[in-house]
Scaffold this motif. Structure first.
Motif, PDB file in Angstrom:
ATOM      1  N   GLU A  21      23.123  11.242  52.606  1.00 54.30           N
ATOM      2  CA  GLU A  21      22.606  11.889  51.406  1.00 54.30           C
ATOM      3  C   GLU A  21      23.336  13.208  51.138  1.00 54.30           C
ATOM      4  O   GLU A  21      23.661  13.536  49.986  1.00 54.30           O
ATOM      5  CB  GLU A  21      21.106  12.135  51.549  1.00 54.30           C
ATOM      6  N   SER A  22      23.602  13.952  52.210  1.00 50.54           N
ATOM      7  CA  SER A  22      24.305  15.230  52.060  1.00 50.54           C
ATOM      8  C   SER A  22      25.746  15.021  51.597  1.00 50.54           C
ATOM      9  O   SER A  22      26.263  15.794  50.776  1.00 50.54           O
ATOM     10  CB  SER A  22      24.291  15.991  53.382  1.00 50.54           C
ATOM     11  N   ILE A  23      26.405  13.994  52.130  1.00 54.80           N
ATOM     12  CA  ILE A  23      27.782  13.695  51.722  1.00 54.80           C
ATOM     13  C   ILE A  23      27.832  13.385  50.236  1.00 54.80           C
ATOM     14  O   ILE A  23      28.693  13.897  49.501  1.00 54.80           O
ATOM     15  CB  ILE A  23      28.340  12.520  52.548  1.00 54.80           C
ATOM     16  N   LEU A  24      26.900  12.554  49.770  1.00 56.17           N
ATOM     17  CA  LEU A  24      26.847  12.202  48.353  1.00 56.17           C
ATOM     18  C   LEU A  24      26.554  13.432  47.494  1.00 56.17           C
ATOM     19  O   LEU A  24      27.194  13.653  46.453  1.00 56.17           O
ATOM     20  CB  LEU A  24      25.769  11.140  48.122  1.00 56.17           C
ATOM     21  N   GLU A  25      25.620  14.250  47.944  1.00 55.43           N
ATOM     22  CA  GLU A  25      25.274  15.465  47.191  1.00 55.43           C
ATOM     23  C   GLU A  25      26.473  16.402  47.085  1.00 55.43           C
ATOM     24  O   GLU A  25      26.767  16.948  46.004  1.00 55.43           O
ATOM     25  CB  GLU A  25      24.110  16.176  47.886  1.00 55.43           C
ATOM     26  N   ALA A  26      27.185  16.586  48.217  1.00 56.95           N
ATOM     27  CA  ALA A  26      28.347  17.472  48.220  1.00 56.95           C
ATOM     28  C   ALA A  26      29.479  16.902  47.364  1.00 56.95           C
ATOM     29  O   ALA A  26      30.188  17.648  46.663  1.00 56.95           O
ATOM     30  CB  ALA A  26      28.816  17.694  49.655  1.00 56.95           C
ATOM     31  N   HIS A  27      29.672  15.595  47.401  1.00 59.51           N
ATOM     32  CA  HIS A  27      30.722  14.964  46.593  1.00 59.51           C
ATOM     33  C   HIS A  27      30.471  15.191  45.108  1.00 59.51           C
ATOM     34  O   HIS A  27      31.411  15.431  44.332  1.00 59.51           O
ATOM     35  CB  HIS A  27      30.780  13.462  46.895  1.00 59.51           C
ATOM     36  N   GLN A  28      29.222  15.146  44.707  1.00 66.09           N
ATOM     37  CA  GLN A  28      28.883  15.326  43.300  1.00 66.09           C
ATOM     38  C   GLN A  28      29.102  16.762  42.818  1.00 66.09           C
ATOM     39  O   GLN A  28      29.169  17.007  41.613  1.00 66.09           O
ATOM     40  CB  GLN A  28      27.430  14.905  43.067  1.00 66.09           C
ATOM     41  N   GLU A  29      29.242  17.697  43.767  1.00 61.56           N
ATOM     42  CA  GLU A  29      29.508  19.091  43.411  1.00 61.56           C
ATOM     43  C   GLU A  29      30.950  19.300  42.956  1.00 61.56           C
ATOM     44  O   GLU A  29      31.284  20.325  42.364  1.00 61.56           O
ATOM     45  CB  GLU A  29      29.214  20.009  44.608  1.00 61.56           C
ATOM     46  N   LYS A  30      31.843  18.327  43.278  1.00 62.40           N
ATOM     47  CA  LYS A  30      33.261  18.382  42.882  1.00 62.40           C
ATOM     48  C   LYS A  30      33.922  19.704  43.335  1.00 62.40           C
ATOM     49  O   LYS A  30      34.486  20.453  42.530  1.00 62.40           O
ATOM     50  CB  LYS A  30      33.414  18.199  41.373  1.00 62.40           C
ATOM     51  N   TYR A  31      33.845  19.966  44.620  1.00 59.51           N
ATOM     52  CA  TYR A  31      34.462  21.177  45.174  1.00 59.51           C
ATOM     53  C   TYR A  31      35.975  21.147  44.978  1.00 59.51           C
ATOM     54  O   TYR A  31      36.623  20.145  45.298  1.00 59.51           O
ATOM     55  CB  TYR A  31      34.151  21.305  46.659  1.00 59.51           C
ATOM     56  N   PRO A  32      36.575  22.241  44.498  1.00 57.67           N
ATOM     57  CA  PRO A  32      38.044  22.271  44.371  1.00 57.67           C
ATOM     58  C   PRO A  32      38.745  22.371  45.717  1.00 57.67           C
ATOM     59  O   PRO A  32      39.883  21.901  45.871  1.00 57.67           O
ATOM     60  CB  PRO A  32      38.296  23.506  43.516  1.00 57.67           C
ATOM     61  N   ILE A  33      38.063  22.985  46.701  1.00 60.19           N
ATOM     62  CA  ILE A  33      38.647  23.139  48.042  1.00 60.19           C
ATOM     63  C   ILE A  33      37.581  22.850  49.089  1.00 60.19           C
ATOM     64  O   ILE A  33      36.473  23.390  49.014  1.00 60.19           O
ATOM     65  CB  ILE A  33      39.209  24.561  48.274  1.00 60.19           C
ATOM     66  N   VAL A  34      37.912  21.996  50.044  1.00 61.90           N
ATOM     67  CA  VAL A  34      37.066  21.750  51.201  1.00 61.90           C
ATOM     68  C   VAL A  34      37.892  22.065  52.445  1.00 61.90           C
ATOM     69  O   VAL A  34      39.027  21.608  52.582  1.00 61.90           O
ATOM     70  CB  VAL A  34      36.559  20.296  51.248  1.00 61.90           C
ATOM     71  N   ILE A  35      37.310  22.854  53.340  1.00 62.30           N
ATOM     72  CA  ILE A  35      37.992  23.257  54.580  1.00 62.30           C
ATOM     73  C   ILE A  35      37.194  22.734  55.753  1.00 62.30           C
ATOM     74  O   ILE A  35      36.007  23.053  55.897  1.00 62.30           O
ATOM     75  CB  ILE A  35      38.125  24.789  54.675  1.00 62.30           C
ATOM     76  N   THR A  36      37.813  21.910  56.587  1.00 62.94           N
ATOM     77  CA  THR A  36      37.108  21.373  57.748  1.00 62.94           C
ATOM     78  C   THR A  36      37.577  22.065  59.020  1.00 62.94           C
ATOM     79  O   THR A  36      38.775  22.124  59.315  1.00 62.94           O
ATOM     80  CB  THR A  36      37.291  19.849  57.871  1.00 62.94           C
ATOM     81  N   LEU A  37      36.623  22.625  59.737  1.00 65.62           N
ATOM     82  CA  LEU A  37      36.886  23.272  61.023  1.00 65.62           C
ATOM     83  C   LEU A  37      36.516  22.275  62.115  1.00 65.62           C
ATOM     84  O   LEU A  37      35.546  22.454  62.846  1.00 65.62           O
ATOM     85  CB  LEU A  37      36.084  24.568  61.141  1.00 65.62           C
ATOM     86  N   GLY A  38      37.279  21.197  62.191  1.00 66.35           N
ATOM     87  CA  GLY A  38      36.958  20.081  63.084  1.00 66.35           C
ATOM     88  C   GLY A  38      37.361  20.340  64.514  1.00 66.35           C
ATOM     89  O   GLY A  38      38.352  19.801  65.002  1.00 66.35           O
ATOM     90  N   THR A  39      36.587  21.153  65.200  1.00 69.12           N
ATOM     91  CA  THR A  39      36.943  21.530  66.571  1.00 69.12           C
ATOM     92  C   THR A  39      36.537  20.483  67.601  1.00 69.12           C
ATOM     93  O   THR A  39      37.008  20.522  68.734  1.00 69.12           O
ATOM     94  CB  THR A  39      36.283  22.869  66.943  1.00 69.12           C
ATOM     95  N   LEU A  40      35.637  19.567  67.239  1.00 67.69           N
ATOM     96  CA  LEU A  40      35.252  18.512  68.176  1.00 67.69           C
ATOM     97  C   LEU A  40      36.260  17.375  68.072  1.00 67.69           C
ATOM     98  O   LEU A  40      36.405  16.740  67.037  1.00 67.69           O
ATOM     99  CB  LEU A  40      33.835  18.005  67.874  1.00 67.69           C
ATOM    100  N   GLN A  41      36.948  17.094  69.174  1.00 68.57           N
ATOM    101  CA  GLN A  41      38.099  16.219  69.112  1.00 68.57           C
ATOM    102  C   GLN A  41      37.750  14.739  69.073  1.00 68.57           C
ATOM    103  O   GLN A  41      38.642  13.902  68.904  1.00 68.57           O
ATOM    104  CB  GLN A  41      39.025  16.505  70.302  1.00 68.57           C
ATOM    105  N   ASP A  42      36.489  14.381  69.242  1.00 71.94           N
ATOM    106  CA  ASP A  42      36.137  12.969  69.188  1.00 71.94           C
ATOM    107  C   ASP A  42      35.379  12.625  67.903  1.00 71.94           C
ATOM    108  O   ASP A  42      34.719  11.598  67.829  1.00 71.94           O
ATOM    109  CB  ASP A  42      35.316  12.567  70.414  1.00 71.94           C
ATOM    110  N   GLU A  43      35.477  13.499  66.877  1.00 72.00           N
ATOM    111  CA  GLU A  43      34.863  13.223  65.588  1.00 72.00           C
ATOM    112  C   GLU A  43      35.911  13.336  64.486  1.00 72.00           C
ATOM    113  O   GLU A  43      36.677  14.301  64.435  1.00 72.00           O
ATOM    114  CB  GLU A  43      33.712  14.196  65.313  1.00 72.00           C
ATOM    115  N   GLN A  44      35.937  12.353  63.605  1.00 70.11           N
ATOM    116  CA  GLN A  44      36.903  12.351  62.510  1.00 70.11           C
ATOM    117  C   GLN A  44      36.314  13.093  61.310  1.00 70.11           C
ATOM    118  O   GLN A  44      36.038  12.521  60.254  1.00 70.11           O
ATOM    119  CB  GLN A  44      37.289  10.917  62.160  1.00 70.11           C
ATOM    120  N   THR A  45      36.135  14.387  61.487  1.00 65.19           N
ATOM    121  CA  THR A  45      35.509  15.197  60.445  1.00 65.19           C
ATOM    122  C   THR A  45      36.377  15.288  59.194  1.00 65.19           C
ATOM    123  O   THR A  45      35.872  15.531  58.097  1.00 65.19           O
ATOM    124  CB  THR A  45      35.221  16.603  60.980  1.00 65.19           C
ATOM    125  N   GLU A  46      37.678  15.105  59.351  1.00 70.02           N
ATOM    126  CA  GLU A  46      38.576  15.164  58.205  1.00 70.02           C
ATOM    127  C   GLU A  46      38.313  14.005  57.235  1.00 70.02           C
ATOM    128  O   GLU A  46      38.413  14.172  56.014  1.00 70.02           O
ATOM    129  CB  GLU A  46      40.034  15.150  58.681  1.00 70.02           C
TER     130      GLU A  46
END
Length: 350
Positions: A97-122
């Motif tokens: 639900e959060s992913i869909l809500e954030a997608h609808q915001e149409k962010y011009p820039i998204v920055i992922t601080l994916g420090t956990l190496q076993d998650e594909q946060t990108e």
């Protein structure tokens, strides 16, 4: 070495919103907060939103209340840097639900601080920003002992439009230097040593209520208060409760501390057990404590104490934020996580 800003100043001047995808623990945030403050101060026109990545995400409903009320949200929602926080990501269906809500915001820039190496946060970041937005991500260098994690992470880096890196720490360098390297690359700001120090602004409500709580406990109002924390999330960094009690017994043998008030910090579910042990050991002026209502109760108690003694956990960093002297009990495995303010910090190594 100063890192080059990867998001151009002109681009950020034209940008009205940025979303950060981030894993958060209190200890990390005590130093990472300085990056968000610097970004907010340089680009006050940009609304900073946070998408909290919960690595404890579960379908087990019995665990949801604790995850929903994770105390760090009290801090995030009152520090004044953020416009919106996506915090209901502790269950798979809520995360979607959060992913869909954030997608609808149409962010011009998204920055992922994916420090956990076993998650594909990108990959998650690309789902949110879509094809038209700019996806920026942290790329982690390969380490032989994390080769499997690197293989998991590598495909997700291919979806990034821009990458940034963490500083390689040399012997004696502090973890805050890593977050400073992020600040340089994302905001074009180099933090001074003083600007890297942790900070926390305690609301008057929680400071006053904690002050009254402590005053009601103390037999002698002029006596010092010593706060002892024996627990960390990692059992390898924790003491046994018996060791905390033994420490109080030894300290009370000192003539200067006979009337001192001792606060032993524990988990809410262990309060009753600790109170019984304190009673059984006849420890005078010694009380079990846990911040159960709000995050700010803990830094308020730390600020009102005269000395903190703690194993290696977020408390030794929050302590620096409120400027109370601390004795930190640390393992040699993680020297980069020593308290940063050496003027009020003493480290005892195992």
């Amino acid at each position: 070495m100063t890192y080059k800003q990867i998001l151009s100043h002109n681009l950020l001047q034209k940008t009205d919103r940025v979303l950060f995808l981030i894993h958060l623990a209190i200890g990390d945030y005590t130093y990472m907060q300085n990056m968000f403050r610097a970004f907010h101060q340089k680009y006050p026109h940009i609304k900073i939103d946070l998408f909290i990545l919960e690595n404890r995400c579960t379908s087990d409903e019995s665990k949801w209340p604790a995850l929903e009320n994770y105390v760090i949200y009290d801090w995030l929602e009152t520090c004044g840097f953020y416009h919106k926080i996506y915090r209901r990501n502790y269950a798979p269906q809520f995360l979607e639900e959060s992913i869909l809500e954030a997608h609808q915001e149409k962010y011009p820039i998204v920055i992922t601080l994916g420090t956990l190496q076993d998650e594909q946060t990108e990959i998650l970041g690309r789902r949110i920003v879509g094809d038209k937005g700019l996806l920026v991500g942290l790329k982690i260098d390969l380490k032989w002992y994390r080769f499997k994690h690197h293989l998991i992470k590598r495909p997700s880096w291919k979806v990034l439009d821009l990458v940034f890196y963490s500083k390689h720490l040399k012997k004696g360098e502090h973890i805050s230097a890593v977050y400073n390297s992020w600040t340089e690359q994302l905001a074009g700001v180099t933090l001074s040593e003083e600007e890297r120090l942790p900070f926390v602004d305690i609301p008057e409500k929680w400071f006053n209520s904690t002050k009254k709580y402590l005053q009601d406990l103390k037999v002698n109002q002029s006596s010092p208060t010593i706060f002892i924390n024996y627990l960390a999330k990692d059992p390898k960094r924790s003491w046994k409760v018996e060791q905390a009690i033994e420490l109080v017994q030894l300290l009370q043998q000192k003539s200067s501390l006979k009337k001192a008030t001792f606060i032993i910090n524990t988990l809410p579910e262990l309060i009753r057990s600790l109170e019984e042990q304190v009673k059984d050991c006849n420890l005078a002026n010694t009380f079990a404590y846990s911040a159960t209502d709000n995050f700010y109760q803990l830094p308020a108690m730390l600020k009102l104490s005269n000395l903190i003694i703690s194993v290696e956990t977020s408390i030794i960093h929050l302590d620096n934020a409120v400027k109370t002297p601390v004795i930190a009990l640390m393992r040699q495995k993680t020297p980069q996580w020593v308290p940063l303010d050496k003027s009020i910090s003493t480290v005892i190594w195992v």
